[in-house]
Design an enzyme around this catalytic site. Structure first.
Site, mmCIF file in Angstrom:
data_model
loop_
_atom_site.group_PDB
_atom_site.id
_atom_site.type_symbol
_atom_site.label_atom_id
_atom_site.label_comp_id
_atom_site.label_asym_id
_atom_site.label_seq_id
_atom_site.Cartn_x
_atom_site.Cartn_y
_atom_site.Cartn_z
ATOM 1 C CG ASP A 270 -7.229 17.051 19.495
ATOM 2 O OD1 ASP A 270 -7.219 17.781 20.510
ATOM 3 O OD2 ASP A 270 -8.051 17.201 18.562
ATOM 4 C CE LYS B 292 -8.332 21.360 25.283
ATOM 5 N NZ LYS B 292 -8.220 21.055 23.839
ATOM 6 C CD GLU C 34 -6.224 22.515 20.949
ATOM 7 O OE1 GLU C 34 -7.018 23.395 20.544
ATOM 8 O OE2 GLU C 34 -6.477 21.789 21.919
ATOM 9 C CG ASP D 32 -9.810 24.641 17.160
ATOM 10 O OD1 ASP D 32 -10.897 24.031 17.087
ATOM 11 O OD2 ASP D 32 -8.790 24.149 17.679
#
Length: 629
Positions: A30, A93, A198, A223
Site C-alpha cells: 500500500d 503520491k 484500493e 476511504d
C-alpha cells in the site's frame, strides 16, 4: 501487411510460475499518501510487516535529503518536516502523474518547492543539493525511495530477496498515475505484477469476494486517509470485482482535519506563524489532538508559551464541514452507479482518519447500516494487496484473473524514449488511446513505431512494426492533435491506429501473435528491466530534460522574433545569454544542470511573456489584431 508477434499469457499463475528466477515471494504494498505498508500471506493469514522495533507497521511516506547527501525515509525523515521542510518531501503520491496545471492553487500547500514552468509538463521537485545547486526529482524517483524502504523491510523479515509485488492505487487514478506507480516500482527493483484498486484490495482483506455467498453483492468502500478521500461502489460477480463508480477529493483527508484544528488555534490565540518550522510544529500538535480526541474528551498542550486547548465537541464542529463533503461524495457515487442506499450490502471503512468517531457516525447515518471497521483501517489495503498477491501465486483458485499482456506495448517518442500505452499485465481485451503532437514546425509525416518491452529506451526493447501517418496539414509544432489508439483483442491481435483530428487523416497497422517469444526470453527481458531500472530512469530523465529544454529554446527564438519591436537591446542580450547557457547544458550529460539553466531562463522571461500578452490584448482592443503565437 507484415505480421509481428505479441504474446499473451494466462492470468491464472501456476505455483512454479510464482516462484521463479525473478523473485521468490509476491508481496502486497500500500503506497499511501501519508503512510505506506508492505504485507504478505503467512500460514494462510495476511500479515503487515513491522520495522526493526517489531511494533510499527506504518512507514511514513516521507523522504528527507540531508545536507551531507544522505537520504532518509520514513520515521527517520519525519522530524525534518519542521526543521528542514525545504528538503523533506511528503504527500508525494498526490504528485504522481500530475502536471503543473493539475496542481493549480495547491502548490502552496507544500513546504518544499514544486517547479512551475509549463502547465502541461509533469511536475518536478527542487531540493537544495550539498553544493548549493538544486537537485531535481520526479515523484516517481521519490516514490521509489519509499518502495525501496518497504522492499528492504520485507526482505529483512523473510530473510530472502523479494522482487515481485502487487501495488494498490486509488480507483480514480488515471493511466498516467498508474504508469507512474509502475515506474516507481520498477525503479525500486520490483516487478509490479498488478496495479490493484484500493477498494478492491479492501474488500479482499475483509474476505468479501472470496466466498460463494458474496456473489452478486454490492459494496461501498469509504476511504479517508491522511491526504486523500475517495468512495467507491463495487459489484462482485463470479469472483470479478467491478468498480461501478468512484468519487472523492484528492486534497481532502486527515491532513485537512489537522489544518482545521491549526486554523482554529491560530485564530483563537492570534498566533504568529511566520516560519515553516512553526507551521510544521503546530500541524503536528493538531494531529496529536485529533488522535487523542478519538478516545478522550479533551486535549491540552503548550506552543511557544501559549496554552492550546480543544475538546471533542468543538473538534466535531470544526470537522463537520469536511465530513459533510465526504458524505456528498458518497451520494454522488451512488447516483453515478444508478443505485440507492438500499442496494448497498456492505460498507467498509478504510484509512486512519476513519477512527474519528464523528466520521463513523456520519457514514453510518448516511448508509443506514453499521459500518465494517473490524480490521485496522491503516492496514486493510495492504492486507488486501497481500491476498491478491497470494492469488497470483496460485494459492487461491476461486478468484478469477483474466488473460493479461506479459510485456508492455508502446511507441517511440522524441529522443528514443519508450512510451508504454498498454502496460504489462493489463487485462485483455483492452483499448487505450493517447494524444501526441508534432515536434517541428510544418511537419507533414509522423512515423509510429510500435515496441514491446519494459526498458525506458526503445533500443533496449523489441520492435513489432511501424507505419507512417502522412499528409498532416503543415502547422506549428505542438498544434496538431494526433491520437494513437491501441486495441488488443482476446486472440492477441494488436491493432494500432493514428489519426490527426483536424484533417481526419488516419493510418493503421495490425500486429498478430504468430511468432511468439519464449517464456525464457520474456523472463530475461523482465530481469533486464529490473537490473537496469536505475540507469534507465537516469537516461529517461536526461532525455526528457533535453526535450523540454529544446522546446523552450525553440519557443524562445520565436518569442524574440515576434517581439523584437519593443524588447530592449539589454533584454534581448540577457535572453540570449540564458539561452546559450541552456544550450550548453543540453549538450552535456547532467539533467540537474539542464533543469537549473531552464529554471533561470523561465524566471527571467516570465515577466516579459506577461508583458507580451498585455501588448497583444491591447492591440486587439484597438483593432490591430493579435500577433501569431
Amino acid at each position: 501487411m507484415a505480421k509481428f508477434s505479441i504474446d499473451l499469457q494466462a492470468g491464472k499463475v501456476k505455483d512454479d510460475d510464482a516462484v521463479g528466477s525473478v523473485g521468490q515471494v509476491i508481496v502486497g504494498i500500500d503506497l499511501g499518501t501519508t503512510n505506506s505498508l508492505v504485507a504478505h500471506v503467512s500460514n494462510n493469514q495476511a500479515v503487515a510487516v513491522a520495522g526493526k522495533d517489531g511494533k510499527n507497521v506504518l512507514v511514513p511516506s516521507i523522504v528527507h535529503f540531508a545536507e551531507n547527501g544522505d537520504v532518509l525515509v520514513g520515521e527517520e525523515a519525519k522530524p525534518f518536516l519542521t526543521t528542514a521542510p525545504e528538503r523533506t518531501i511528503y504527500s508525494v503520491k498526490r504528485l504522481l502523474g500530475k502536471s503543473y496545471g493539475d496542481l493549480a492553487g495547491a502548490r502552496n500547500r507544500f513546504g518544499y518547492r514544486v517547479i512551475d514552468e509549463d502547465e502541461d509538463r509533469l511536475v518536478k521537485i527542487a531540493v537544495p543539493g550539498p553544493d548549493g545547486e538544486d537537485r531535481y526529482y520526479s515523484p516517481i524517483e521519490l516514490s521509489a525511495r519509499i518502495l525501496k524502504s518497504l522492499k528492504t523491510r520485507i526482505e529483512t523479515e523473510l530473510g530472502s530477496e523479494v522482487s515481485r509485488a502487487v501495488i494498490t492505487v486509488p480507483a480514480y487514478f488515471n493511466d498516467a498515475q498508474r504508469q507512474a506507480t509502475r515506474d516507481a516500482g520498477k525503479l525500486a527493483g520490483l516487478d509490479v505484477l498488478r496495479i490493484v484498486n484500493e477498494p478492491t484490495a479492501s474488500s479482499l482483506a475483509y474476505g468479501i469476494g472470496l466466498r460463494d455467498e458474496d456473489e452478486g453483492r454490492t459494496i461501498a468502500v469509504y476511504d479517508l486517509g491522511g491526504g486523500t478521500f475517495d468512495v467507491s461502489i463495487l459489484r462482485i460477480e463470479q469472483g470479478i470485482f467491478e468498480v461501478l463508480s468512484t468519487n472523492g477529493d484528492t486534497f481532502l483527508g486527515g491532513d485537512d482535519l489537522d489544518q482545521a484544528i491549526s486554523d482554529h488555534w491560530i485564530k483563537e490565540k492570534q498566533l504568529t506563524i511566520d516560519t515553516a518550522q512553526k507551521r510544521g510544529e503546530i500541524r503536528l500538535l493538531a494531529e496529536r489532538a485529533k488522535k487523542q480526541l478519538s478516545s478522550q474528551d479533551s486535549f491540552t498542550t503548550e506552543f511557544h508559551g501559549t496554552t492550546l486547548y480543544l475538546d471533542r465537541d468543538l473538534a466535531n464542529v470544526l470537522f463537520t464541514p469536511l465530513i459533510k463533503r465526504t458524505i456528498a461524495s458518497c451520494d454522488r457515487a451512488l447516483k453515478d452507479a444508478e443505485l440507492t442506499i438500499q442496494d448497498i450490502d456492505h460498507v467498509i471503512m478504510v484509512g486512519g482518519s476513519t477512527r474519528v468517531p464523528l466520521v463513523q457516525k456520519e457514514v453510518t447515518n448516511f448508509f443506514g447500516k453499521e459500518v465494517n471497521n473490524t480490521l485496522d483501517p491503516d492496514q486493510v489495503v495492504a492486507l488486501g494487496a497481500a491476498i491478491q498477491a497470494d492469488v497470483l501465486a496460485g494459492n487461491q483458485t476461486d478468484v478469477l484473473l483474466l488473460d493479461i499482456t506479459p510485456l508492455s506495448l508502446g511507441i517511440e517518442t522524441v529522443g528514443g524514449l519508450m512510451d508504454p500505452i498498454i502496460p504489462r499485465n493489463s487485462k485483455v481485451p483492452t483499448r487505450v488511446g493517447r494524444k501526441y503532437t508534432t515536434s517541428v514546425d510544418g511537419q507533414k509525416n509522423l512515423k509510429v513505431a510500435v515496441f514491446q518491452g519494459e526498458r525506458d529506451m526503445v533500443k533496449d526493447n523489441r520492435k513489432l512494426g511501424e507505419f507512417v501517418l502522412s499528409d498532416i496539414p503543415p502547422m506549428p509544432a505542438g498544434i496538431p492533435q494526433i491520437e494513437i489508439q491501441f486495441y488488443l483483442d482476446a486472440d492477441g491481435i494488436l491493432r494500432v491506429k493514428a489519426m490527426e483530428h483536424r484533417s481526419g487523416q488516419s493510418q493503421s497497422v495490425t500486429i498478430k501473435s504468430q511468432y511468439g517469444i519464449s517464456e525464457e526470453e520474456m523472463a530475461e527481458m523482465l530481469i533486464d528491466s529490473l537490473s537496469n531500472a536505475e540507469t534507465d530512469m537516469k537516461n529517461r530523465a536526461l532525455v526528457e530534460a533535453r526535450n523540454e529544454a529544446n522546446n523552450v529554446l525553440l519557443s524562445t527564438r520565436k518569442f524574440l522574433e515576434q517581439n523584437a519591436s519593443w524588447l530592449e537591446v539589454q533584454q534581448v542580450n540577457d535572453i540570449g545569454e540564458y539561452a546559450e547557457k541552456l544550450a550548453q547544458a543540453v549538450a552535456g550529460e547532467d539533467k540537474d544542470a539542464i533543469n537549473n539553466r531552464l529554471d533561470e531562463l523561465n524566471r527571467f522571461t516570465e515577466p516579459l511573456a506577461h508583458e507580451a500578452l498585455d501588448r497583444n490584448v491591447a492591440a486587439a482592443i484597438k483593432g490591430d489584431g493579435i500577433s501569431a503565437k
